[in-house]
Design an enzyme around this catalytic site. Structure first.
Site, PDB file in Angstrom:
ATOM      1  N   ASP A   1      20.841   3.207  73.772  1.00  0.00           N
ATOM      2  CA  ASP A   1      20.873   2.768  72.370  1.00  0.00           C
ATOM      3  C   ASP A   1      20.720   3.989  71.474  1.00  0.00           C
ATOM      4  OD1 ASP A   1      20.687   1.478  69.981  1.00  0.00           O
ATOM      5  OD2 ASP A   1      19.013   0.178  70.536  1.00  0.00           O
TER       6      ASP A   1
ATOM      7  N   SER B   1      19.079  -5.841  63.231  1.00  0.00           N
ATOM      8  CA  SER B   1      18.087  -6.924  63.255  1.00  0.00           C
ATOM      9  C   SER B   1      16.980  -6.780  62.213  1.00  0.00           C
ATOM     10  CB  SER B   1      17.447  -6.982  64.646  1.00  0.00           C
ATOM     11  OG  SER B   1      16.842  -5.733  64.944  1.00  0.00           O
TER      12      SER B   1
ATOM     13  N   LYS C   1      18.127  -1.435  78.653  1.00  0.00           N
ATOM     14  CA  LYS C   1      18.515  -0.613  77.504  1.00  0.00           C
ATOM     15  C   LYS C   1      17.435   0.438  77.255  1.00  0.00           C
ATOM     16  CE  LYS C   1      17.930  -1.767  73.125  1.00  0.00           C
ATOM     17  NZ  LYS C   1      17.410  -0.562  72.466  1.00  0.00           N
TER      18      LYS C   1
ATOM     19  N   GLY D   1      15.926  -8.409  68.638  1.00  0.00           N
ATOM     20  CA  GLY D   1      15.095  -8.920  67.539  1.00  0.00           C
ATOM     21  C   GLY D   1      14.314 -10.163  67.912  1.00  0.00           C
TER      22      GLY D   1
ATOM     23  N   ASP E   1      11.060   0.136  76.009  1.00  0.00           N
ATOM     24  CA  ASP E   1      10.444   0.889  74.905  1.00  0.00           C
ATOM     25  C   ASP E   1       8.922   0.885  75.018  1.00  0.00           C
ATOM     26  OD1 ASP E   1      13.016   1.041  73.913  1.00  0.00           O
ATOM     27  OD2 ASP E   1      12.718  -0.527  72.411  1.00  0.00           O
TER      28      ASP E   1
ATOM     29  N   LYS F   1      23.049   4.744  69.087  1.00  0.00           N
ATOM     30  CA  LYS F   1      23.728   4.458  67.818  1.00  0.00           C
ATOM     31  C   LYS F   1      24.549   5.669  67.369  1.00  0.00           C
ATOM     32  CE  LYS F   1      20.230   1.059  66.525  1.00  0.00           C
ATOM     33  NZ  LYS F   1      19.214   1.286  67.571  1.00  0.00           N
TER      34      LYS F   1
ATOM     35  N   GLN G   1      10.142  -9.020  66.316  1.00  0.00           N
ATOM     36  CA  GLN G   1      10.830  -8.989  65.015  1.00  0.00           C
ATOM     37  C   GLN G   1      11.051 -10.396  64.429  1.00  0.00           C
ATOM     38  OE1 GLN G   1      14.076  -5.976  64.439  1.00  0.00           O
ATOM     39  NE2 GLN G   1      13.881  -5.729  66.643  1.00  0.00           N
TER      40      GLN G   1
ATOM     41  N   GLY H   1      12.398  -6.134  73.905  1.00  0.00           N
ATOM     42  CA  GLY H   1      11.600  -4.958  74.235  1.00  0.00           C
ATOM     43  C   GLY H   1      10.125  -5.237  74.283  1.00  0.00           C
TER      44      GLY H   1
END
Ligand code: XMP
Length: 256
Positions: free
Chosen positions: A86, A144, A54, A210, A23, A88, A214, A232
């Site tokens: 990812d 998360s 990912k 996370g 990311d 979702k 995070q 990430g």
């Protein structure tokens, strides 16, 4: 080899249970062409310390799936790293089916999907597309971020047992019933990882995002039962991404 086996093999070979989340922050149009090179460079230098890559919309939107992203998938595969989208998946079945076919065709080895939409005319077509192509589906159980409890933490009446049950436990049971290849529970909620782990009974690996930015901790997530940590920005925005990835990998390795 199945998606689960490919991730497990890469994890064993590299002695790493870290999934790189590739990311990058938003870039204005004049700087967007740098994104491909930056992503390629991160794969080049970080690949010895991770077991999968990912992707998220951070790269799909600016680079396009059949242009830049497909080349990055090839790059990850050259390094023998499985890839996860990812996205979702969260729509009606016919739309989910189209989404899944494009991502799998581009080369993704697994997709993340949201069990809130249910099975019939929901995620069934995604699982079928995955099966036809020998690909994986990973289900969300508990996200998360801070607001995760507003949805995933609600107490619901389980349609099968009639008992009041946390939503994420219902989702963990669905993961078993539907044959998911992974379940996502935030590293920021180790107690939820433990509860989901108890439901899954080691039959499905837990992927835990996370860690780092995070606030989730490596040790508590792994001790609670996470098999893989998704990391990430702590890596991609680091001054020295390879060194940071290696350090995170080494800490995770030291957790017994
Ligand atoms: P950071 O930079 O926070 O990135 O390490 C984490 C990556 O994982 C995504 N993310 C999630 N994906 N369920 C998911 O499927 C989650 O609960 C979740 N939490 C974070 C995030 O979008 C980023 O790509």
């Amino acid at each position: 080899m199945s998606f689960r086996e490919r991730v497990a093999e890469a994890a064993e070979e590299r002695e790493s249970n870290i999934v790189l989340a590739l990311d990058f922050p938003y870039e204005k149009p004049e700087n967007r062409q740098t994104l491909y090179k930056r992503a390629e460079n991160i794969i080049d230098i970080v690949n010895p310390y991770v077991c999968a890559v990912k992707f998220n919309h951070h790269l799909i939107l600016p680079l396009g799936i059949f242009n830049g992203v497909q080349k990055l998938l090839e790059k990850a595969h050259e390094k023998e790293l499985p890839t996860i989208m990812d996205c979702k998946v969260n729509d009606i079945g016919s739309t989910n089916h189209v989404i899944a076919e494009y991502y799998y065709e581009a080369g993704f080895d697994a997709l993340i999907a949201n069990p809130f939409v249910g099975w019939e005319e929901g995620l069934k077509p995604v699982f079928e597309a995955a099966k036809n192509r020998n690909k994986g589906v990973i289900l969300l159980a508990y996200m998360s971020h801070k607001g995760a409890g507003e949805g995933y933490g609600q107490i619901v009446v389980d349609a099968k047992s009639g008992h009041r049950t946390p939503q994420y436990i219902v989702f963990a049971r669905k993961a078993l019933e539907w044959g998911a290849d992974g379940v996502v529970v935030g590293a920021t909620y180790p107690e939820k990882i433990k509860e989901v782990y108890n439901v899954l009974a080691g039959k499905i690996p837990i992927y835990s995002p996370g860690v780092g930015v995070q606030g989730g901790e490596i040790e508590s997530a792994l001790k609670a039962g996470a098999s893989y940590l998704i990391v990430g920005r702590a890596i991609t925005l680091s001054e020295n991404p390879a060194e940071t990835a290696k350090r995170i990998r080494d800490i995770a390795l030291s957790v017994k």
